[in-house]
Design an enzyme around this catalytic site. Sequence first.
Site, mmCIF file in Angstrom:
data_model
loop_
_atom_site.group_PDB
_atom_site.id
_atom_site.type_symbol
_atom_site.label_atom_id
_atom_site.label_comp_id
_atom_site.label_asym_id
_atom_site.label_seq_id
_atom_site.Cartn_x
_atom_site.Cartn_y
_atom_site.Cartn_z
ATOM 1 N N HIS A 63 1.828 4.478 -2.894
ATOM 2 C CA HIS A 63 1.969 5.930 -2.699
ATOM 3 C C HIS A 63 3.361 6.376 -3.149
ATOM 4 C CE1 HIS A 63 -1.718 6.923 -0.569
ATOM 5 N NE2 HIS A 63 -1.497 6.057 0.405
ATOM 6 N N HIS A 96 0.841 -1.209 0.000
ATOM 7 C CA HIS A 96 0.000 0.000 0.000
ATOM 8 C C HIS A 96 0.879 1.262 0.000
ATOM 9 C CE1 HIS A 96 -3.702 2.307 1.128
ATOM 10 N NE2 HIS A 96 -2.802 3.120 1.666
ATOM 11 N N GLU A 97 1.786 1.336 0.956
ATOM 12 C CA GLU A 97 2.649 2.523 1.029
ATOM 13 C C GLU A 97 3.571 2.590 -0.193
ATOM 14 O OE1 GLU A 97 1.757 4.676 3.035
ATOM 15 O OE2 GLU A 97 0.569 3.419 4.396
ATOM 16 N N GLU A 107 -4.591 7.941 -2.998
ATOM 17 C CA GLU A 107 -5.111 6.702 -2.426
ATOM 18 C C GLU A 107 -5.420 5.683 -3.531
ATOM 19 O OE1 GLU A 107 -4.844 6.715 0.749
ATOM 20 O OE2 GLU A 107 -5.784 4.805 1.269
#
Lengths: 497, 497
Positions: free
Chosen positions: A266, A262-263, A292
């Site tokens: 980003h 997830h990170e 997001e």
Amino acid sequence: MTQTVKEKFLDLLKEQSSYEEAIGLMAWDMRTKAPKKGMDNRSEVLGVLSEKVHEIQTSDKMKSYIDELKGQDEDPVLVKSLEEAEETYNKTAKIPGKEYREYVTLQSKAESMWTEAKDKNDFESFRPYLEELVEFNKRFADYWGYKEHRYDALLHNYEPGITVSKLEEVFPRVRKALTELLDQIKKAPKQPDPSVLEGHFPKAQQEKFSEEILKRMGYDFEAGRLDETVHPFAIGLNSNDVRVTTKYDEKDFRTAVFGTIHEGGHALYEQNIDPKLTFTPLATGTSMGIHESQSLFWENFISRREAFWQNHYELFKRHAPEKFESLPLDQFYRAINEVKPSLIRIEADELTYCLHIMVRYELEKALIGEEIEVKDLPELWNKKMEEYLGVKPEMDSEGVLQDIHWAGGDFGYFPSYALGYMYAAQIEKTMSKEIDINRVIEQGDFKQIQEWLTSRIHQYGKMKKPLELLEEVTGEGLNPDYLVDYLTHKYKHIYQF
Amino acid sequence: MTQTVKEKFLDLLKEQSSYEEAIGLMAWDMRTKAPKKGMDNRSEVLGVLSEKVHEIQTSDKMKSYIDELKGQDEDPVLVKSLEEAEETYNKTAKIPGKEYREYVTLQSKAESMWTEAKDKNDFESFRPYLEELVEFNKRFADYWGYKEHRYDALLHNYEPGITVSKLEEVFPRVRKALTELLDQIKKAPKQPDPSVLEGHFPKAQQEKFSEEILKRMGYDFEAGRLDETVHPFAIGLNSNDVRVTTKYDEKDFRTAVFGTIHEGGHALYEQNIDPKLTFTPLATGTSMGIHESQSLFWENFISRREAFWQNHYELFKRHAPEKFESLPLDQFYRAINEVKPSLIRIEADELTYCLHIMVRYELEKALIGEEIEVKDLPELWNKKMEEYLGVKPEMDSEGVLQDIHWAGGDFGYFPSYALGYMYAAQIEKTMSKEIDINRVIEQGDFKQIQEWLTSRIHQYGKMKKPLELLEEVTGEGLNPDYLVDYLTHKYKHIYQF
């Protein structure tokens, strides 16, 4: 060596970006490495530097450069930088200095009161602060102005272009579809067994696996690093220094695996912004929602996919306890995709996550629109949780007090999470027309995917507004059907109904 | 809420300190953790923030606060802060802006030319830059003014109160004593055997030992941390965030052990400065020399002492290869104190170290005094090395090109290292009259020592000038005899002559 106005303007933006890089590094340091006794001093230093950024953004100098340069130059980076700087100037200038300072003080008080209130499960002690925060935000919304709904003015800070009337078109539809899907899932005869995932996962092994996956995603370790933290985040100090943090739970590998990916999503966004935007306010993601969409794209649409594990299960097993040797991929895949309504948003599965957001959105919209009052929040929260997710908090600490956002005055932020999810599904649909995603994933080389995202999205930074970008990438405006279709298709297959 | 001039002045100092904390963190990060691709951007950010500090120091606002407040308030922190700010203002204001900017550019060019020249062993390519740097420094010295020797103006930047005439009283005396001692050592019948120290020392074990020793010294890990780097340093971001770095050589434990203790000595100074000096220019060590006295005190006067190893040898063995189990303490102690003239300053033993400094001092003093020219440096360097240390470089890269200091324009800095050494010996003598140092060390509890240093030295930060502090602590001015006596006594014992 007299400078032109354009040079002076760009220098001022560079000064601002420099403070922002310093602030970013200090924040990263505080959340990863910094010795705790130095935190008080550090907070003051952060205060001084943030004040500097605010001073620049609202300075007469900034105003005069904007006025002089507007319409004088066709360089698109300059044009967009001017727009961005002007919007910030106007937004900030509309709030009287005294009110702004009171608000900053209130935010910091409210955050520490919230921490205490959450610990003690005591909403009442936090209530007066929250009431004040709501009042400030209503006043700010009035200063900024709006056409239809006061809450639109707040939404604009996180997701320009998104309004209540747009959300009302999509959120109830998604909510209805998801709650129906959830019902079918609950009744489905074949339930996954998450106990197969239990075991002891040493941190060092998890670290290696996380690094390996980030590399495969195309994350550049020469322009970033991976560290441990309590609340994971990614931060771009500049496009060549974008750091990922994660958390290792030795009892549950999912925290680190999906959290890192997830990170990492980003981080890929920030690493691949066009270098020509460096030292301008355009050198970051265009909105919370689009940001997001990138993290959720990688987390949900890539790493929770069957094809992903077809390729990565062997690698995973090398870093996992022996018992996984005999666990069939199918059982593993179904287990990591278990749907189970929970009370806590950040622990939610990919299907119920949006429902958590709906609860928050509806409540904060009603607060700002003066349809409800702060004192009614706990009861309304619990009611909605029961209605949408079928679970009801027994304590406010696992209910209305769980998130820090409102304590920081961040009203209008929550919808971005659900929007990002819808954007991601829409982007995935478009990508799948051009790239055989399953095949690429099975081959374990994400370069094509990463390059596609860079060429369509990442490189532009803030050069395009979120909905403009979405339209250009996918050929249409916000359309939640792709998310609903994706989830329906996926969970019908997993739960076999 | 109108601010008084005093409040405005303190606010301006706080702003300056805030930039300095940010600059310090960025520098620490670049030398420990930062991804390499982000370095170019980071350098520019550092440039912007350093420029901000310079702007504040030389601002009209600063000047007017100083003029208004001088003599108006008896608060000693304010009085000393004013003195410090005024000195910086005057020093900086005397250099024309244009020249200052040219010099900053030259420094950064010269440093990168030096790196190349050192790699290629090519003094000639670096010579023109060094010549320019010398010219600038001569001009700066003239702007700043001096009574006797132009070099005094440069010495003042690092060690206020120290002049050529003072150094000429002590340096030649020390040089003579040390070279004589060195001769005796060379001829001594009983030489230590450094080969007993060879072995493989895994990094993780060295790390543990380093941490353990720092803790024993009284270094507060809640107000600091230990990291790995290439060129070790300690840095105080604020008194509650003082970081140590070290380097692990798996073939030679001495690098990390003595390096960590050295940097730990610097760190203890910064950690124990009185909190009331926070956010003023007084919240740091009073001079380069006094700072070095603290690192050398711990490194040489504590950790190279027999008593230290009487207590710590067992702890060391727990982290060292098995062979040390059978190595008698006496042999170990003699081996770690081997005297062996080397070409490279930073590899020098504690006895010959000062001779390296003398070479540099004499050359830079002569350069600034126009007694020699830059082109003569390599030959003069080699001649002096042979004369004082009995070794002669075969290449300039291990001779005149070895240190970065001159490439950064730091003339007047080197003497601080030797002065620090003399101060340390003098301080040790005084302490030994009040504390039974050997007994304290043998007991392994350095609390008494650390508290003594804090109460006499550390707490004051820059409230006292270096020679004023020395006089107050030791009851006399600079006296090199203590160092000579200490070394003579110690090495007579080790080499048994």
